[in-house]
Scaffold this active site. Structure first.
Site, PDB file in Angstrom:
ATOM      1  N   CYS A 191      13.650  15.827 -23.704  1.00 36.06           N
ATOM      2  CA  CYS A 191      14.730  16.202 -22.796  1.00 36.06           C
ATOM      3  C   CYS A 191      15.967  16.497 -23.631  1.00 36.06           C
ATOM      4  O   CYS A 191      16.303  15.739 -24.551  1.00 36.06           O
ATOM      5  CB  CYS A 191      15.015  15.055 -21.834  1.00 36.06           C
ATOM      6  SG  CYS A 191      16.513  15.262 -20.851  1.00 36.06           S
ATOM      7  N   LYS A 204      24.700  18.311 -29.826  1.00 36.87           N
ATOM      8  CA  LYS A 204      23.565  19.035 -29.237  1.00 36.87           C
ATOM      9  C   LYS A 204      22.312  18.951 -30.103  1.00 36.87           C
ATOM     10  O   LYS A 204      21.452  19.830 -30.053  1.00 36.87           O
ATOM     11  CB  LYS A 204      23.949  20.494 -28.997  1.00 36.87           C
ATOM     12  CG  LYS A 204      25.014  20.685 -27.919  1.00 36.87           C
ATOM     13  CD  LYS A 204      25.191  22.154 -27.580  1.00 36.87           C
ATOM     14  CE  LYS A 204      23.983  22.727 -26.913  1.00 36.87           C
ATOM     15  NZ  LYS A 204      24.082  24.182 -26.662  1.00 36.87           N
ATOM     16  N   GLY A 239      14.344   8.977 -16.563  1.00 40.30           N
ATOM     17  CA  GLY A 239      14.204   9.969 -15.518  1.00 40.30           C
ATOM     18  C   GLY A 239      14.024  11.392 -15.981  1.00 40.30           C
ATOM     19  O   GLY A 239      12.953  11.991 -15.838  1.00 40.30           O
ATOM     20  N   TYR A 249      26.809   7.359  -2.185  1.00 38.58           N
ATOM     21  CA  TYR A 249      26.173   7.587  -0.889  1.00 38.58           C
ATOM     22  C   TYR A 249      26.628   6.510   0.103  1.00 38.58           C
ATOM     23  O   TYR A 249      27.448   5.655  -0.226  1.00 38.58           O
ATOM     24  CB  TYR A 249      24.660   7.654  -1.045  1.00 38.58           C
ATOM     25  CG  TYR A 249      24.208   8.871  -1.835  1.00 38.58           C
ATOM     26  CD1 TYR A 249      24.562  10.150  -1.426  1.00 38.58           C
ATOM     27  CD2 TYR A 249      23.472   8.741  -3.014  1.00 38.58           C
ATOM     28  CE1 TYR A 249      24.182  11.271  -2.149  1.00 38.58           C
ATOM     29  CE2 TYR A 249      23.091   9.860  -3.745  1.00 38.58           C
ATOM     30  CZ  TYR A 249      23.455  11.121  -3.307  1.00 38.58           C
ATOM     31  OH  TYR A 249      23.083  12.230  -4.034  1.00 38.58           O
TER      32      TYR A 249
END
Length: 647
Positions: free
Chosen positions: A347, A431, A323, A176
């Site tokens: 997650c 995975k 997060g 950014y």
């Protein structure tokens, strides 16, 4: 064993300036894209942060909040460019405080990493180099304009303080605007805002200095840095350490150490193809260089108590950012504090959340409530007897939601375990998190008090005799038939993806027809087997892995190429013979022959089970998940969640 005993570093309080954090768990800045089109805070946004504060995270950091309308990253990015936006941020701060947590407001500016349609017509940066992803050519900020933008950052920090936030984080990472000034890769200026490390660092330093002058000596100012941009000519760890010293000298009270920019996006939010605690070594390097002068936060796929404790115990950081894990389960800190890690909804690092916010509100594969909160479902006036047929992700999610609302729920599964394709999704290399999600589904069904019947196969005709007020059918989909290929019906071994992943027979050449996510993952699995067979993947489209999050797809394609998988895109299999496999292509492209294969995998998608969709004529019956419309696990889980809420 309680959490403080098992993870003593994680649950040790920390002084952060004048603040006292109850634990070391931080929700880092991740924009959930929940503001309205004018940049104002919405009720859903307030609840998003309040839920995670109630879950026990010590510190929450908002996602990108623009200090200038020209700095909006998306149409749903909140603003703090004017006093009109202060009341909305005050609502977020009040809700977070009421739930027992602390709040930092992340102040940001997109610079070149945006589109003119988001900013009102202009894109600016340090130099005129376009972002290779967004592709808009920016206008370099003039000297006086750069001063003005630094003032806008500082003014936004003052507004955050007025709104009741506990601190501010200046977003100087991920490519950014501030990162664009810091980076030799994107800052080609030859004035006082460029040339060397001191010049390129001046914009960031001025932001901190000017903010400190406005907010006083005790208000925390945190800086988020990309310590490795992972692009040629970008910020490297030694340069990041130099910038960290400059920022601390200017008045920064803590640092969050991340990595990457938009060009290196596939590494920015580490997916399951990257290691856990990916960027902890970068945090460690900065922390050691600063000698512990300020607290440092580590980021990058830190999703469970053991991983977080390991980072802290090793001295890599003072706090850990969890997060996506807090998107998946807002109550993760409380579950860990209670010594119940098995209750944490894991997650899976699929990055569907990051993909979603480029198009609209936040979504999560394992947590359908994320970003789609709405009103809490009311408990029914009269509990019903609910039958769920099928124990895959959609069925179990529907059953759990219905049980939470007070219904009496019975779940019937034809196989010997719940979890369905979540288990199969956990089979390919790297995975394993999907298998953890399958285990969570099994455990959560038990915790919800659902009566489970395994190894019982119901047929559509059986439903009429089932005692239930409502019946949710979640029996999944079935594989599509293979395309017409000469010789396929006489080939010795032809399997579908799930069958192939379970097949342990050594192979010499594996042909996979269909290059979607399942086909690619089967190719990856076979390419990394001990016998290292030759693997050929044939796909009609120009790209493979379409349907995966873009960052995941890019890494998977890298893995396939590195493992030697032949990616035969824009091609089709026309014939399979004992002497070889004939491929056809678009007109004008020569045909090709591959060596004979001892295994053919058909990965061309799935379709609903028609007999069950027709069972919908019974008014008690609703068909959900892949049984209604095949999609990914995210869509199946979301459909099951909605169905369970509506019973």
């Amino acid at each position: 064993m309680d959490g403080a005993t098992r993870w003593p570093h994680l649950f040790r309080p920390l002084a952060l300036g004048p603040l006292e954090l109850p634990n070391r768990i931080v929700m880092p800045g991740m924009d959930p894209s929940l503001a309205d089109a004018d940049g104002f805070v919405t009720d859903t946004m307030v609840r998003h942060y309040a839920d995670r504060a109630a879950g026990g995270a010590g510190l929450l950091i908002t996602g990108n909040i623009a200090c200038d309308p020209v700095g909006r990253v998306s149409p749903w990015m909140p603003l703090l460019s004017d006093d009109r936006f202060v009341p909305g941020i005050a609502r977020v701060a009040a809700a977070v405080h009421a739930a027992g947590s602390l709040l930092f407001v992340q102040v940001s500016h997109a610079g070149r990493q945006t589109l003119a349609e988001f900013t009102g017509g202009e894109v600016v940066s340090a130099s005129d180099l376009p972002c290779p992803v967004m592709r808009s050519r920016p206008r370099p900020l003039a000297d006086a304009e750069t001063e003005q933008v630094a003032d806008r950052f500082a003014a936004a920090a003052r507004r955050a303080q007025q709104a009741g936030a506990d601190g501010v984080e200046f977003h100087m990472a991920h490519g950014y605007l501030v990162c664009q000034f810091l980076s030799p890769y994107s800052n080609h200026r030859d004035d006082r805002w460029g040339r060397d490390a001191a010049g390129r660092g001046r914009f960031a330093v001025e932001i901190v200095r000017r903010a400190r002058a406005l907010v006083g000596p005790d208000f925390p100012l945190q800086c988020r840095l990309s310590a490795d941009e992972r692009v040629e000519g970008g910020i490297t760890p030694p340069l990041a350490i130099d910038y960290a010293r400059q920022l601390v000298g200017a008045g920064a009270t803590s640092l969050s150490i991340s990595a990457c920019n938009y060009e290196s996006y596939r590494y920015n939010m580490p997916s399951y193809y990257l290691p856990r605690a990916t960027y902890a070594p970068l945090a460690r390097a900065v922390r050691q260089a600063l000698g512990g002068a300020v607290p440092v936060i580590a980021v990058g796929r830190i999703a469970d108590g053991d991983c977080a404790e390991g980072v802290l115990a090793a001295g890599d950081a003072d706090l850990v950012a969890m997060g996506r894990a807090l998107i998946a389960d807002p109550d993760l800190p409380r579950h860990l504090a209670d010594g119940r890690p098995e209750a944490v909804r894991p997650c899976v690092a699929c990055n569907r959340c990051a993909e979603a916010i480029t198009r609209g509100p936040l979504r999560c594969l394992v947590n359908p409530e994320a970003g789609h909160l709405g009103d809490p479902a009311e408990r029914p006036a009269e509990p019903l007897d609910v039958l769920v047929v099928g124990g895959g992700p959609a069925g179990v999610t529907a059953a759990i939601e219905a049980a939470r609302r007070g219904h009496r729920v019975r779940l019937v599964e034809a196989g010997d375990q719940l979890g369905g394709k979540a288990w199969a999704s956990g089979e390919p290399p790297e995975k394993e998190a999907f298998a953890a999600y399958a285990r969570w589904l099994v455990g959560e069904a038990a915790r919800a008090g659902i009566a489970v019947e395994l190894n019982r196969a119901l047929r559509p005709a059986d439903l009429a005799a089932e005692p239930a007020d409502r019946i949710l059918v979640a029996v999944g989909a079935e594989p599509n038939p293979p395309p017409p290929i000469a010789g396929l019906d006489t080939h010795a071994v032809v399997l579908h993806p799930e069958e192939a992943l379970a097949d342990a027979t050594p192979r010499s050449h594996v042909l996979i027809i269909g290059g979607g996510p399942e086909g690619c993952e089967v190719a990856d699995a076979f390419a990394h087997r001990p016998e290292r067979p030759r693997v050929s993947l044939v796909e009609l489209r120009r790209k493979v892995g379409l349907g995966l999050a873009t960052s995941v797809r890019a890494l998977l394609e890298e893995r396939l190429v590195a493992a030697g998988v032949a990616l035969c895109t824009r091609r089709s299999v026309t014939a399979i013979t004992p002497s070889g496999i004939a491929l056809g292509g678009r007109p004008g492209r020569a045909d090709e022959t591959l060596p004979p294969a001892d295994l053919v995998v058909i990965a061309v998608g799935v379709h609903p089970r028609t007999a069950w969709t027709e069972a919908g004529s019974d008014p008690r019956v609703q068909v959900i998940g892949d049984a209604a419309r095949p999609a990914t696990i995210l869509e199946a889980v979301a459909h099951g969640w909605r169905a369970g809420r509506q019973v």
